[in-house]
Design a protein around this motif. Structure first.
Motif, short mmCIF file in Angstrom:
data_model
loop_
_atom_site.label_atom_id
_atom_site.label_comp_id
_atom_site.label_asym_id
_atom_site.label_seq_id
_atom_site.Cartn_x
_atom_site.Cartn_y
_atom_site.Cartn_z
N MET A 1 0.81 -1.13 0.08
CA MET A 1 0.04 -0.04 -0.02
C MET A 1 0.91 1.24 -0.01
O MET A 1 1.79 1.58 0.83
N THR A 2 0.73 2.04 -1.10
CA THR A 2 1.60 3.48 -1.03
C THR A 2 0.72 4.60 -1.10
O THR A 2 1.22 5.80 -0.87
N ALA A 3 -0.45 4.51 -1.25
CA ALA A 3 -1.16 5.84 -1.33
C ALA A 3 -2.50 5.90 -0.28
O ALA A 3 -2.58 4.67 0.13
N ALA A 4 -2.72 7.02 0.16
CA ALA A 4 -3.96 6.96 0.93
C ALA A 4 -5.24 6.06 0.30
O ALA A 4 -5.40 5.99 -0.96
N ARG A 5 -5.92 5.36 1.13
CA ARG A 5 -7.11 4.69 0.89
C ARG A 5 -8.07 4.84 1.86
O ARG A 5 -7.99 4.70 2.96
N THR A 6 -9.39 5.24 1.41
CA THR A 6 -10.71 5.36 2.36
C THR A 6 -11.45 4.27 2.12
O THR A 6 -11.90 3.74 1.09
N VAL A 7 -11.95 3.67 3.23
CA VAL A 7 -12.95 2.69 3.22
C VAL A 7 -14.03 3.01 4.35
O VAL A 7 -14.04 3.78 5.23
N ASP A 8 -15.41 2.48 3.92
CA ASP A 8 -16.47 2.69 4.88
C ASP A 8 -16.53 1.60 5.82
O ASP A 8 -16.59 0.32 5.33
N GLY A 9 -17.03 2.12 6.85
CA GLY A 9 -17.19 1.05 7.99
C GLY A 9 -18.71 1.29 8.50
O GLY A 9 -19.39 2.08 7.76
N PRO A 10 -19.20 0.56 9.32
CA PRO A 10 -20.50 0.84 9.65
C PRO A 10 -20.80 2.01 10.75
O PRO A 10 -20.57 1.89 11.84
N GLY A 11 -21.24 3.12 9.91
CA GLY A 11 -21.20 4.26 10.84
C GLY A 11 -20.08 5.31 10.96
O GLY A 11 -19.93 6.09 11.60
N PHE A 12 -19.23 4.92 9.99
CA PHE A 12 -17.91 5.67 10.24
C PHE A 12 -17.06 5.30 8.57
O PHE A 12 -17.41 4.69 8.10
N ARG A 13 -15.88 6.22 8.62
CA ARG A 13 -15.00 6.06 7.65
C ARG A 13 -13.63 5.86 8.28
O ARG A 13 -13.34 6.59 9.08
N ILE A 14 -12.60 5.27 7.53
CA ILE A 14 -11.49 5.22 7.64
C ILE A 14 -10.67 5.30 6.47
O ILE A 14 -10.70 4.89 5.53
N GLN A 15 -9.50 6.37 6.70
CA GLN A 15 -8.65 6.63 5.68
C GLN A 15 -7.19 6.17 6.29
O GLN A 15 -6.60 6.56 7.26
N TYR A 16 -6.71 5.26 5.35
CA TYR A 16 -5.28 4.67 5.78
C TYR A 16 -4.38 5.38 4.76
O TYR A 16 -4.42 5.75 3.44
N LEU A 17 -3.33 5.57 5.45
CA LEU A 17 -2.16 6.10 5.04
C LEU A 17 -1.08 5.41 5.37
O LEU A 17 -0.68 5.73 6.67
N PRO A 18 -0.14 5.01 4.76
CA PRO A 18 1.30 4.44 5.12
C PRO A 18 2.09 5.47 5.74
O PRO A 18 2.30 6.51 4.98
N GLY A 19 2.82 5.33 6.78
CA GLY A 19 3.89 6.12 7.29
C GLY A 19 5.30 5.46 7.35
O GLY A 19 5.20 4.30 7.17
N PRO A 20 6.18 5.94 7.91
CA PRO A 20 7.55 5.32 7.77
C PRO A 20 7.69 4.52 9.09
O PRO A 20 7.60 4.76 10.32
N GLY A 21 7.39 3.29 8.69
CA GLY A 21 7.37 2.28 9.96
C GLY A 21 6.16 2.03 10.61
O GLY A 21 6.00 1.28 11.64
N TYR A 22 4.90 2.55 9.98
CA TYR A 22 3.79 2.57 10.71
C TYR A 22 2.62 2.85 9.88
O TYR A 22 2.66 3.18 8.50
N LEU A 23 1.38 2.55 10.09
CA LEU A 23 0.23 2.54 9.29
C LEU A 23 -0.63 3.87 10.13
O LEU A 23 -0.80 3.51 11.19
N ARG A 24 -1.09 4.77 9.46
CA ARG A 24 -1.79 5.92 10.21
C ARG A 24 -3.27 5.85 9.43
O ARG A 24 -3.66 5.31 8.28
#
Length: 131
Positions: A1-24
């Protein structure tokens, strides 16, 4: 995973973004409750497992909060979602720091490496470099 990705959850959204050594993971666009929080932590745990991530920065911007009496149930759900293996920095953007600190204590008693912050820079520093 190299770019931001947004997913829908039940009643919220999450945007995933890789950081150096972690996931945001930025959690937004919803109203918190015990069911929303359990779903959120399950999704976060599954994402970490699928990406092979063992460090997670969660930035939560949800309205409302989980009732204090429900936090034990939430800690159990987090343990079941694999958070004993994931170092987690949790940034509360709203105003429930006290409740989240109590949740932190419950999680740490279960062997999870988690800390609650009100500042993302401080959270990132702890996540990457430790205490």
């Amino acid at each position: 995973m190299t770019a931001a990705r947004t997913v829908d959850g039940p009643g919220f959204r999450i945007q995933y973004l890789p950081g150096p050594g972690y996931l945001r993971a930025h959690v937004f666009d919803g109203v918190d409750s015990i069911d929303v929080s359990i779903a959120m932590w399950r999704m976060l745990g599954a994402e970490c497992a699928s990406q092979g991530v063992d460090r997670l920065l969660v930035v939560e911007d949800l309205a409302a909060t989980v009732e204090t009496g429900e936090l034990e149930r939430l800690a159990q759900a987090m343990e079941e979602a694999g958070f004993a293996r994931i170092r987690t920095a949790f940034v509360e953007l709203r105003d429930d720091i006290a409740g989240n600190e109590f949740g932190e204590i419950l999680c740490r008693e279960r062997g999870m490496a988690i800390r609650v912050f009100s500042d993302e820079t401080e959270a990132r520093r702890w996540l990457v470099y430790g205490d």
